[in-house]
Design an enzyme around this catalytic site. Structure first.
Site, PDB file in Angstrom:
ATOM      1  N   GLY A   1     -17.813  -3.235 -11.460  1.00 13.77           N
ATOM      2  CA  GLY A   1     -18.230  -1.837 -11.525  1.00 13.77           C
ATOM      3  C   GLY A   1     -17.293  -0.900 -10.804  1.00 13.77           C
ATOM      4  O   GLY A   1     -17.554   0.290 -10.672  1.00 13.77           O
TER       5      GLY A   1
ATOM      6  N   SER B   1     -13.744  -8.476 -12.307  1.00  8.78           N
ATOM      7  CA  SER B   1     -13.270  -7.112 -12.114  1.00  8.78           C
ATOM      8  C   SER B   1     -13.294  -6.786 -10.615  1.00  8.78           C
ATOM      9  O   SER B   1     -12.767  -7.545  -9.815  1.00  8.78           O
ATOM     10  CB  SER B   1     -14.112  -6.139 -12.936  1.00  8.78           C
ATOM     11  OG  SER B   1     -13.498  -4.872 -13.008  1.00  8.78           O
TER      12      SER B   1
END
Length: 551
Positions: free
Chosen positions: A135, A219
């Site tokens: 995120g 990520s």
């Protein structure tokens, strides 16, 4: 930016003291699931159709509200009656950006979920994977239903999966000397540490082994996995025995003074003059001011509105969690020397919407996101990533491929390679396995995305849990055969800290990283391969400016 929204949907899936010794609590069966007494609360979970017990929405810390805003997480409060644990807790508040949808969220968000086979007991001592969502330190999205349960089921009930929320944006990563004086820096990372401590204390009650916890993230969650290796200069105790960092986002980690502008901007936006005022604001008033803002840059044009970077918050060098810059800690061997599996997709940068019609626009895009880039570095980037005639696509602008390749290699692929070399080359020679993911979904390829950021995670959790903006998912069709290959490697690592022990029948041995080799994961073509020399040359350039970029 709809592509970035699609990306974010795929990503969902403390204190400085020592980790407490594992403790065991009693378990008992209830009429509609398993009831577990954790001391501070008794939670009643449920069993789903896959035969997996789900304990959802349990508190691992106290609500971080009012005076606890901008502070390290505190122990969860005591509950006096049985608490239903059959629904996810609220997700944490995101930075308001055009590509982040409006989701039900709350500042009261420090919840944890556990997925465990229904056949376990406290004596089972199954390996545990602790999943850190991505995120980009700015966003949180709803949990993807059943993906973790499916993963436990696919692994023949031989592991336990734990997921949790943590604070992002200014709630988790606002940096200022005022906060250092009357609060805590990097509280989003401290939330993650608190969740690790909770696992150490309580996972045995769910049948897990607190001495066998593997961190796994993608990520920015993959970046956080690497951050926890370097946390506190690698000093023990380490509440994990292995780490998996997929498509890790390696953004700049700046000194507090370089991030003071975000604190000052937030004061101005809320009409506050000090930290106590920010703490006293209702969540609604604070969130209304929680918008993306540009980095200050001496190279900005005073006659035009500054461009907003894709992602605006990140951890800082606080002198405690990070006593030095993380890359310096890795270079000095000051990190947790545990087995590490990491790697990247073939086209990490394509999902971020970096549309450009000229090399000048590429320079502007890169500098907007990384103001530290000098004119000399930008000129070299232009040489290394020229106009790519072979990669033109009707969905994108002429320099999209160039900008995406530079962004993907500069801030994802090459930093991961650097970490792999530093960890494997350290005095302890911690084992490292590196990969390049090259499963080419036809819709992704047709859209000019190639193999985009985090595309491997859908295969890790099981088909159907990633989102393709163009409506295709080849894991249920042409690429179905790669799913057991991926899951075999990942689950082998979780269970045995080596991706080979329970790998899929017929899949090749994944040899340890030796400096420039990796496992290419590809449908009907998975193999060991040496990196292309031209890519190695580009990574040497990025490695040479790492200090300047504060990665």
């Amino acid at each position: 930016m709809h592509l970035l929204l699609s990306l974010l949907a795929t990503l969902v899936l403390t204190t400085n003291g020592a980790v407490s010794s594992p403790i065991t609590h009693n378990t008992s069966q209830s009429s509609n699931g398993t009831t577990i007494n954790l001391g501070y609360a008794t939670y009643e979970g449920s069993t789903n159709g896959l035969g997996i017990n789900e304990f959802l929405g349990m508190r691992y810390a106290a609500p971080p509200l009012v005076n606890l805003r901008f502070r390290a997480p505190r122990d969860p409060l005591n509950e006096t009656s049985i608490v239903k644990a059959d629904a996810h807790g609220s997700i944490c508040m995101s930075v308001i950006q055009t590509f982040v949808p409006s989701n039900p969220s709350s500042e009261d968000c420090l919840f944890i979920d556990v997925y465990t086979p229904s056949t376990v007991s406290p004596e089972s001592k199954l390996p545990v994977v602790l999943w850190i969502q991505g995120g980009a330190y700015t966003s949180k999205l709803p949990f993807l239903p059943n993906s973790q349960s499916q993963s436990v089921n696919d692994n023949n009930n031989n592991m336990i999966v734990v997921t949790f929320n943590f604070r992002v944006g200014p709630y988790g990563f606002l940096a200022s000397e005022a906060i250092r004086h009357d609060g805590d820096l990097n509280v989003g990372l401290l939330d993650q540490q608190k969740a690790m401590q909770w696992v150490q204390k309580h996972i045995s009650s769910f049948g897990g082994n607190p001495a066998h916890v593997v961190l796994m993230g993608t990520s920015s969650g993959g970046g956080d996995v690497l951050h926890h290796l370097a946390a506190y200069a690698g000093n023990p105790p380490h509440p994990f025995v292995g780490a998996i960092a997929s498509s890790s986002y390696n953004t700049h980690i700046l000194p507090v003074q370089d991030l003071e502008f975000q604190y000052q901007d937030l004061l101005h936006a809320t009409n506050c003059t000090d930290l106590s005022c920010l703490r006293a604001l209702p969540t609604s008033a604070f969130q209304a001011a929680n918008t993306a803002r540009p980095y200050p840059s001496p190279n900005s044009n005073p006659n035009s509105s500054p461009e907003i970077p894709i992602f605006t918050y990140a951890p800082c060098i606080d002198g405690t969690f990070f006593p030095q810059h993380p890359i310096s800690l890795f270079q000095n061997g000051a990190f947790a020397h545990v087995p590490l599996l990491l790697g990247n997709t073939a086209n990490e940068g394509t999902i971020f919407g970096l549309e450009a019609n000229s090399s000048a626009q590429v320079r502007s895009l890169l500098r907007t996101n990384y103001p530290e880039l000098t004119n000399g570095s930008l000129s070299r980037i232009e040489q290394l990533y020229p106009y790519d005639a072979a990669s033109q696509n009707v969905h994108h602008t002429p320099y999209f491929a160039s900008a995406s390749a530079a962004y993907g290699e500069g801030f994802f692929t090459c930093p991961s390679l650097d970490i792999a070399r530093l960890v494997s080359g350290s005095a302890s020679s911690a084992p490292v396995w590196d990969y390049r993911y090259n499963v080419r979904d036809p819709a992704n390829v047709a859209a000019g995305l190639g193999v985009p950021h985090t595309w491997e995670i859908d295969a890790v959790w099981g088909p159907g849990f990633a989102v393709n903006a163009y409506g295709s998912n080849s894991y249920a069709g042409a690429d179905a055969s790669i799913v057991p290959v991926v899951q075999g490697y990942w689950q082998s690592f979780v269970r045995g800290l080596n991706p080979n022990a329970w790998r899929a029948v017929g899949s090749p041995e994944w040899r340890r990283f030796g400096g420039d080799d990796w496992l290419v994961i590809q449908t009907n073509g998975t193999r060991m391969e040496r990196r292309d020399e031209s890519e190695m040359a580009r990574c040497r350039f990025w490695d040479g400016i790492t200090d300047g970029l504060n990665q």
